[in-house]
Design a protein around this motif. Structure first.
Motif, PDB file in Angstrom:
ATOM      1  N   ARG A 387       0.668  -1.039  -0.187  1.00 15.04           N
ATOM      2  CA  ARG A 387      -0.092  -0.118   0.106  1.00 15.04           C
ATOM      3  C   ARG A 387       0.892   1.349   0.056  1.00 15.04           C
ATOM      4  NH1 ARG A 387      -2.630   0.544   4.697  1.00 15.04           N
ATOM      5  NH2 ARG A 387      -3.770   2.593   3.854  1.00 15.04           N
ATOM      6  N   CYS A 388       1.019   2.372  -0.945  1.00 17.35           N
ATOM      7  CA  CYS A 388       1.833   3.161  -1.424  1.00 17.35           C
ATOM      8  C   CYS A 388       0.588   4.983  -1.268  1.00 17.35           C
ATOM      9  CB  CYS A 388       2.589   3.382  -2.167  1.00 17.35           C
ATOM     10  SG  CYS A 388       3.565   1.811  -1.853  1.00 17.35           S
ATOM     11  N   ARG A 389       1.100   6.199  -1.227  1.00 20.54           N
ATOM     12  CA  ARG A 389       0.002   6.579  -0.747  1.00 20.54           C
ATOM     13  C   ARG A 389       1.033   8.022  -1.964  1.00 20.54           C
ATOM     14  NH1 ARG A 389      -0.107   9.211   3.875  1.00 20.54           N
ATOM     15  NH2 ARG A 389      -2.508   8.715   4.375  1.00 20.54           N
ATOM     16  N   GLU A 390       0.477   8.578  -2.847  1.00 23.78           N
ATOM     17  CA  GLU A 390       1.131   9.154  -4.138  1.00 23.78           C
ATOM     18  C   GLU A 390       1.058  10.651  -3.438  1.00 23.78           C
ATOM     19  OE1 GLU A 390      -0.464   8.418  -8.076  1.00 23.78           O
ATOM     20  OE2 GLU A 390       1.385  10.249  -9.390  1.00 23.78           O
ATOM     21  N   LEU A 391       2.139  11.355  -3.765  1.00 27.72           N
ATOM     22  CA  LEU A 391       2.344  12.379  -2.568  1.00 27.72           C
ATOM     23  C   LEU A 391       2.030  13.475  -3.839  1.00 27.72           C
ATOM     24  CD1 LEU A 391       5.566  11.490  -1.113  1.00 27.72           C
ATOM     25  CD2 LEU A 391       3.188  11.857   0.238  1.00 27.72           C
ATOM     26  N   PRO A 392       1.799  14.613  -3.696  1.00 18.30           N
ATOM     27  CA  PRO A 392       1.740  16.075  -4.675  1.00 18.30           C
ATOM     28  C   PRO A 392       2.919  16.276  -5.585  1.00 18.30           C
ATOM     29  CG  PRO A 392       0.811  16.595  -2.668  1.00 18.30           C
ATOM     30  CD  PRO A 392       1.660  15.252  -2.881  1.00 18.30           C
ATOM     31  N   ASP A 393       4.293  15.794  -4.816  1.00 14.20           N
ATOM     32  CA  ASP A 393       5.103  16.092  -6.052  1.00 14.20           C
ATOM     33  C   ASP A 393       5.443  14.077  -7.398  1.00 14.20           C
ATOM     34  OD1 ASP A 393       5.967  13.637  -4.823  1.00 14.20           O
ATOM     35  OD2 ASP A 393       7.940  15.359  -4.573  1.00 14.20           O
ATOM     36  N   GLY A 394       4.307  13.506  -7.197  1.00 13.26           N
ATOM     37  CA  GLY A 394       3.621  12.634  -8.575  1.00 13.26           C
ATOM     38  C   GLY A 394       5.026  11.301  -7.449  1.00 13.26           C
ATOM     39  N   THR A 395       6.156  11.383  -6.342  1.00 10.97           N
ATOM     40  CA  THR A 395       6.732  10.975  -5.884  1.00 10.97           C
ATOM     41  C   THR A 395       5.503   9.333  -5.037  1.00 10.97           C
ATOM     42  OG1 THR A 395       7.133  11.602  -3.981  1.00 10.97           O
ATOM     43  CG2 THR A 395       8.595  11.755  -6.099  1.00 10.97           C
ATOM     44  N   PHE A 396       5.867   8.474  -4.424  1.00 13.50           N
ATOM     45  CA  PHE A 396       5.840   7.388  -3.814  1.00 13.50           C
ATOM     46  C   PHE A 396       5.779   7.690  -2.469  1.00 13.50           C
ATOM     47  CE2 PHE A 396       4.509   6.505  -8.297  1.00 13.50           C
ATOM     48  CZ  PHE A 396       2.601   6.717  -8.212  1.00 13.50           C
ATOM     49  N   GLU A 397       4.958   6.928  -1.396  1.00 13.28           N
ATOM     50  CA  GLU A 397       5.804   6.784  -0.460  1.00 13.28           C
ATOM     51  C   GLU A 397       4.918   5.353   0.386  1.00 13.28           C
ATOM     52  OE1 GLU A 397       5.333  10.042   3.226  1.00 13.28           O
ATOM     53  OE2 GLU A 397       3.079   9.317   2.947  1.00 13.28           O
ATOM     54  N   TYR A 398       5.769   4.679   1.031  1.00  7.43           N
ATOM     55  CA  TYR A 398       4.961   3.370   0.915  1.00  7.43           C
ATOM     56  C   TYR A 398       4.565   3.090   3.026  1.00  7.43           C
ATOM     57  CZ  TYR A 398       6.397  -1.533   3.404  1.00  7.43           C
ATOM     58  OH  TYR A 398       5.976  -2.843   3.665  1.00  7.43           O
ATOM     59  N   LEU A 399       3.091   3.064   2.111  1.00  8.42           N
ATOM     60  CA  LEU A 399       2.812   2.933   4.054  1.00  8.42           C
ATOM     61  C   LEU A 399       2.468   1.223   4.993  1.00  8.42           C
ATOM     62  CD1 LEU A 399      -0.714   4.333   2.489  1.00  8.42           C
ATOM     63  CD2 LEU A 399       1.362   5.230   4.112  1.00  8.42           C
ATOM     64  N   GLY A 400       2.681   0.370   4.128  1.00  7.23           N
ATOM     65  CA  GLY A 400       2.529  -0.687   4.542  1.00  7.23           C
ATOM     66  C   GLY A 400       1.911  -1.697   3.490  1.00  7.23           C
ATOM     67  N   ARG A 401       1.680  -3.124   4.376  1.00  6.84           N
ATOM     68  CA  ARG A 401       1.106  -4.842   3.437  1.00  6.84           C
ATOM     69  C   ARG A 401      -0.365  -4.267   2.698  1.00  6.84           C
ATOM     70  NH1 ARG A 401       4.000  -6.723  -0.184  1.00  6.84           N
ATOM     71  NH2 ARG A 401       2.705  -8.137   0.100  1.00  6.84           N
ATOM     72  N   ARG A 402      -0.460  -4.661   1.941  1.00  2.24           N
ATOM     73  CA  ARG A 402      -2.113  -5.075   1.431  1.00  2.24           C
ATOM     74  C   ARG A 402      -2.449  -6.519   2.053  1.00  2.24           C
ATOM     75  NH1 ARG A 402      -4.203  -7.382  -3.365  1.00  2.24           N
ATOM     76  NH2 ARG A 402      -6.280  -5.572  -2.626  1.00  2.24           N
TER      77      ARG A 402
END
Lengths: 504, 86
Positions: A387-402
């Motif tokens: 599971r990731c989040r897309e940040l405003p600059d188009g990069t991704f942040e890792y949140l955890g496993r789904r």
């Protein structure tokens, strides 16, 4: 281009430069090239041909690296295995991908023989021994071999993880998969012959591919760090100071161990110009002092499951003093495309997930061919399960496993795989596995219900795991319960298990 | 320093610190690395413990997997690093 050509080119350019240093000696590019040709011919005599798989089951050594090159020169694929695997687990891998020739030690060869594996032929990394031992290699020509004919879409190596039934699962990496990654690293780091790479990761872990081949691509040297030295952080720091590494790549926990137990930050300026890490989020309170101490170095967080190699990267510049969450995993690398698979907008799932959150998907040149013995993956996207989040600059942040996948010490672990292995024990009726702690203190805890009058001891359970699973999936603790907590629907209640580990 | 005492001290350390007190099936030839009883952090801590307790330094060239595999191998490693009378 294929993996063997990287060393052939470097050797043609600078045969006298040091290619590799290890516990068993040092090889220049010229020596590595000649030795690889001898090994290739020895393997040929043992019957290896293009497309075959050759097992590599030995401690880290320059001999093992030369053997990888020898295997590649025949257009064959190497299959690195944990030198600490028990023979029973190695045998599962050999049988899975049909290995007939092994590069290993005399001791390990006799263990396999005693385990009833009789079809194998061996190249022994020991000086003396039966079959082809190392001292006999000088009888083979070191002249270049004729082209092996393997191409971009042929297999370069197989890295074994584990499978859902507790059986091993081989991730097949093609020459193109490997080369796309190596060329990208070379460009990112701008490696030169003056660079000195460290190799901390074991060969059966994909981090080692960067250390070895990014170094070889740039005509740099790489120093193998024996696993036992990684156990002694102070000694490891001494090695860092002595070798004056310019490029370091490891899981964050290795760097944390050097900082916390080895006094890395007590030493003045270190010559690192690139520090790369991958495998797990680097806790920000440990990353910050390292970033501040090594002002001259560029820091990169690399991300990607074994199945996709490295598929995103993020350069860590200044870390704000207010930041509490780990650094992002960044944007696509190696010519890949990454995006989030999101539930339909306005659906209940989308509202629960939150804005810009979804599962990270990867498509491109570093995505594996597939698992050995299963249909090819094809050109479609690979779903990472992260599971990731897309940040405003188009990069991704890792949140955890789904799913129920756990991350422990840089490795992804599916709880179900360990549970499946535990359930094959005659005295275990039910099992639930969870991870506790994080970073260096991460532990795998198994809750079991035993049918026997006396439940199996911790060591018995560990042995049972070791024979069936990779070493990083062996449980650290076993707790026996009369029954496992269940949800109203009868599913295993992992949250309740986690709460049990927090109780004193 | 006596090798039998050393074996006792190491066995107690492994039992208490690494096996939650469950010494069943543990002996001096149990493969500690292979079974994941010792990992990098725990090995570092155990080496720290013995070096401090006996006031010794284990040379880096002795730090090999085969010297850390079992309690018996670790006892040899520590015993060989003991200070000797001139």
């Amino acid at each position: 281009m294929t993996l063997d050509q990287i060393v052939i080119r470097a050797a043609a350019k600078a045969p006298e430069s040091i290619a590799i240093k290890g516990p068993d000696g040092t090889l220049t590019y010229g020596q590595l090239d000649a030795l690889a040709n001898r090994i290739a011919r020895a393997l040929q005599e043992l019957g290896v041909k293009q497309g075959d798989r050759v097992g590599l089951w030995t401690e880290k050594s320059v001999r093992a690296v030369a053997a990888m090159q020898g295997i590649a020169r025949l257009g064959a694929a190497y299959v690195p295995m944990d030198p600490l695997n028990p023979a029973t687990r190695t045998r599962l891998i050999l049988d899975d991908c049909g290995i007939d020739v092994m590069v290993t030690t005399t001791t390990r060869a006799s263990e396999l023989h005693n385990a009833g594996v009789s079809r194998l032929r061996y190249l022994l990394v020991d000086d003396k021994g039966p079959e082809i031992c190392w001292n006999r290699l000088c009888g083979f020509s070191s002249e270049p071999l004729p082209p092996h004919g393997a191409g971009d879409h042929d297999l370069a190596y197989i890295l074994y993880t584990s499978g859902s039934t507790g059986t091993p699962k081989g991730v097949c990496i093609s020459q193109q998969n490997a080369m796309a990654f190596i060329e990208w690293c070379h460009e990112l780091l701008g490696t030169t012959p003056e660079d000195r790479f460290s190799n901390h990761a074991p060969f059966f872990f994909d981090l080692s591919v960067l250390d070895l081949y990014a170094a070889f691509m740039g005509g740099a040297s790489v120093t193998l760090i024996p696993e036992a030295l990684a156990f002694a952080p102070e000694k490891l720091v001494e090695l860092v100071l002595r070798e004056r590494f310019t490029c370091w790549y490891s899981v964050p926990s290795a760097l944390m161990l050097m900082m916390q137990e080895g006094g890395l930050l007590k030493h003045g300026p270190l010559p690192f110009r690139a520090v790369l890490f991958a495998g797990e989020p680097f806790p920000i309170r440990h990353l910050r002092p390292l970033r501040e101490h090594l002002r001259q170095a560029r820091f990169f967080n690399l991300y990607g499951p074994t199945e996709t190699n490295v598929c995103t990267f993020h350069e860590v510049t200044d870390i704000s003093p207010h930041r509490t969450e780990p650094v992002p995993i960044g944007r696509a690398s190696c010519g890949n495309r990454v995006w989030l698979a999101r539930p339909p907008p306005d659906s209940k799932e989308a509202r629960e997930e939150g804005d810009g959150v979804g599962e990270l998907m990867v498509e491109g040149p570093t995505v594996m061919l597939g698992y050995w013995g299963q249909p090819r993956h094809g050109s479609g996207p690979y779903a990472t399960g992260d599971r990731c989040r897309e940040l405003p600059d188009g990069t991704f942040e890792y949140l955890g496993r789904r799913d129920n996948m756990l991350k422990v010490r840089g490795r992804r672990i599916e709880a179900g795989e360990i549970e499946a292995a535990l359930l094959t024990h005659p005295d275990i009726r039910e099992a639930g596995v969870i991870a506790t702690g994080s970073g260096l203190e991460a532990r795998l805890v198994a809750f079991v219900v035993s049918g026997a009058s006396k439940p199996p001891s911790l060591l018995k359970v560990k042995k049972h795991c070791a024979e069936r699973l990779p070493r990083y999936m062996i449980v650290d603790e076993v707790r026996v319960l009369p029954e496992l907590p269940r949800t109203p629907n009868g599913k295993l209640n992992r949250r309740a298990l986690r709460e049990l580990t927090q109780a004193p | 320093m006596n090798r039998d005492d050393l074996l006792d001290v190491l066995t107690r350390y492994v039992t208490d610190e690494l096996l939650d007190g469950d010494a069943e099936d543990l002996d001096s030839s149990t493969p500690l690395l292979e079974l994941g009883v010792l990992n990098s952090l725990e090995t570092a801590r155990m080496m720290g413990f013995v070096q401090k307790k006996y006031g010794i330094t284990i040379p880096s060239e002795s730090l090999k997997v085969e010297n850390l595999q079992t309690i018996s191998a670790i006892a040899d490693l520590v015993y060989d690093a003991r200070p000797r009378q001139p």
